[in-house]
Enzyme design. Structure first.
Site, PDB file in Angstrom:
ATOM      1  N   MET A  10      -0.398  -9.392  21.258  1.00  0.00           N
ATOM      2  CA  MET A  10      -0.395 -10.411  20.207  1.00  0.00           C
ATOM      3  C   MET A  10       1.012 -10.979  19.962  1.00  0.00           C
ATOM      4  O   MET A  10       1.592 -10.782  18.912  1.00  0.00           O
ATOM      5  CB  MET A  10      -0.961  -9.800  18.916  1.00  0.00           C
ATOM      6  CG  MET A  10      -2.393  -9.309  19.066  1.00  0.00           C
ATOM      7  SD  MET A  10      -2.962  -8.298  17.687  1.00  0.00           S
ATOM      8  CE  MET A  10      -2.139  -6.725  18.024  1.00  0.00           C
ATOM      9  N   THR A  83       3.298  -6.776  16.452  1.00  0.00           N
ATOM     10  CA  THR A  83       3.194  -8.134  15.929  1.00  0.00           C
ATOM     11  C   THR A  83       3.532  -8.077  14.453  1.00  0.00           C
ATOM     12  O   THR A  83       3.387  -7.018  13.826  1.00  0.00           O
ATOM     13  CB  THR A  83       1.769  -8.696  16.123  1.00  0.00           C
ATOM     14  OG1 THR A  83       1.618  -9.920  15.396  1.00  0.00           O
ATOM     15  CG2 THR A  83       0.720  -7.721  15.629  1.00  0.00           C
ATOM     16  N   ASN A  84       3.963  -9.189  13.892  1.00  0.00           N
ATOM     17  CA  ASN A  84       4.223  -9.238  12.455  1.00  0.00           C
ATOM     18  C   ASN A  84       2.974  -9.617  11.667  1.00  0.00           C
ATOM     19  O   ASN A  84       2.547  -8.893  10.769  1.00  0.00           O
ATOM     20  CB  ASN A  84       5.346 -10.237  12.150  1.00  0.00           C
ATOM     21  CG  ASN A  84       6.721  -9.736  12.508  1.00  0.00           C
ATOM     22  OD1 ASN A  84       7.384  -9.078  11.716  1.00  0.00           O
ATOM     23  ND2 ASN A  84       7.170 -10.040  13.716  1.00  0.00           N
ATOM     24  N   THR A  85       2.377 -10.746  12.016  1.00  0.00           N
ATOM     25  CA  THR A  85       1.282 -11.309  11.226  1.00  0.00           C
ATOM     26  C   THR A  85       0.125 -10.346  11.015  1.00  0.00           C
ATOM     27  O   THR A  85      -0.405 -10.217   9.906  1.00  0.00           O
ATOM     28  CB  THR A  85       0.753 -12.602  11.878  1.00  0.00           C
ATOM     29  OG1 THR A  85       1.789 -13.599  11.852  1.00  0.00           O
ATOM     30  CG2 THR A  85      -0.467 -13.138  11.155  1.00  0.00           C
ATOM     31  N   CYS A 197       8.473 -13.253  13.551  1.00  0.00           N
ATOM     32  CA  CYS A 197       7.442 -13.425  14.573  1.00  0.00           C
ATOM     33  C   CYS A 197       8.072 -12.840  15.823  1.00  0.00           C
ATOM     34  O   CYS A 197       9.221 -13.179  16.159  1.00  0.00           O
ATOM     35  CB  CYS A 197       7.093 -14.897  14.776  1.00  0.00           C
ATOM     36  SG  CYS A 197       6.225 -15.243  16.310  1.00  0.00           S
ATOM     37  N   THR A 198       7.382 -11.943  16.496  1.00  0.00           N
ATOM     38  CA  THR A 198       8.026 -11.199  17.572  1.00  0.00           C
ATOM     39  C   THR A 198       8.397 -12.061  18.774  1.00  0.00           C
ATOM     40  O   THR A 198       9.155 -11.621  19.634  1.00  0.00           O
ATOM     41  CB  THR A 198       7.144 -10.019  18.017  1.00  0.00           C
ATOM     42  OG1 THR A 198       5.789 -10.459  18.169  1.00  0.00           O
ATOM     43  CG2 THR A 198       7.183  -8.904  16.981  1.00  0.00           C
ATOM     44  N   GLU A 199       7.902 -13.325  18.813  1.00  0.00           N
ATOM     45  CA  GLU A 199       8.335 -14.242  19.876  1.00  0.00           C
ATOM     46  C   GLU A 199       9.565 -15.060  19.499  1.00  0.00           C
ATOM     47  O   GLU A 199      10.241 -15.613  20.373  1.00  0.00           O
ATOM     48  CB  GLU A 199       7.199 -15.213  20.255  1.00  0.00           C
ATOM     49  CG  GLU A 199       6.028 -14.596  20.985  1.00  0.00           C
ATOM     50  CD  GLU A 199       5.011 -13.970  20.050  1.00  0.00           C
ATOM     51  OE1 GLU A 199       4.158 -13.214  20.523  1.00  0.00           O
ATOM     52  OE2 GLU A 199       5.085 -14.235  18.822  1.00  0.00           O
TER      53      GLU A 199
END
Length: 233
Positions: A10, A83-85, A197-199
């Protein structure tokens, strides 16, 4: 060394970084040819994305519960949600397994506190920026003041994440947009910025802005491997 269980996918763009962060930190701490002991369950992000935009958090929570229990059965001794969300449904994980769950907002808050900052900006999906699951931890547990972008800038960041970053697209145009948003938050008093956000750290690096950046995925992974190596119970 304890075995770390990862719920990934994710997106896989950031999940692959988790694996790198864990192994790099293990080698730094232990030297030689040491690497992390870990297991990953990777979900199909298309399913998660569809349910997210439907607002079906219960369905997402049940998928996360299933993944967590799969990791526990496989021998994991600590769980990370990469993931954060999706930490919005982290209770589904923590309440469904007997092993510890390490929350990304907790590790991020601790890192900011260690840096001596009190007022930070938060960038991520609209869900991360608007829902209390993230900001409440930072405010209540670490005494931080959290700034989020205005409605227009929130939408810009949200769209860049879902339309580009999770699909592996990292453009200079989007990079400059995010940098300008960070500058506006800096003028409001932000002493640092959480790349929630991990991206986002793939798009923005610490050299692109003049305030400290907090790479939530790296912080999360490093805290996990430190726990894995030092926890004797």
């Amino acid at each position: 060394m304890k075995t770390i269980g990862l719920i990934g996918g994710m997106s896989w763009e950031s999940s692959k970084l988790y694996y790198e962060f864990l192994n790099t930190r293990a080698k730094e701490m232990l030297g030689g040819s040491h690497s992390a002991k870990c297991i990953m369950v990777s979900v199909d992000f298309a399913d998660i994305e569809r349910l997210t935009f439907k607002g079906d958090w219960e369905a997402i929570g049940l998928l996360m519960k299933q993944a967590a229990q799969q990791l526990e059965r496989a021998g994991a001794e600590l769980i990370l949600l990469c993931t954060n969300t999706i930490h919005v449904v982290s209770d589904y994980i923590s309440e469904s397994v007997a092993i510890p769950f390490l929350h990304i907002a907790t590790t991020t808050g601790a890192s900011i506190k260690e840096a001596g900052l009190k007022k930070v900006a938060l960038l991520g999906t609209k869900f991360t920026m608007e829902k209390a699951f993230y900001t409440k931890t930072l405010t209540n547990d670490f005494g931080l003041e959290v700034l989020i972008p205005d409605a227009h800038d929130k939408q810009v960041v949200h769209d860049i994440i879902y339309n580009e970053l999770v699909k592996g697209q990292f453009t200079n145009t989007s990079k400059q947009k995010v940098i300008e948003i960070i500058k506006r938050l800096q003028r409001q008093g932000a002493e640092g910025v959480i790349l929630g956000c991990t991206e986002l750290p793939i798009l923005i690096s610490e050299v692109d802005v003049t305030i400290p950046t907090f790479d939530t995925g790296k912080i999360h992974a490093h805290k996990a491997i430190e726990w894995s190596i030092t926890n004797k119970s």
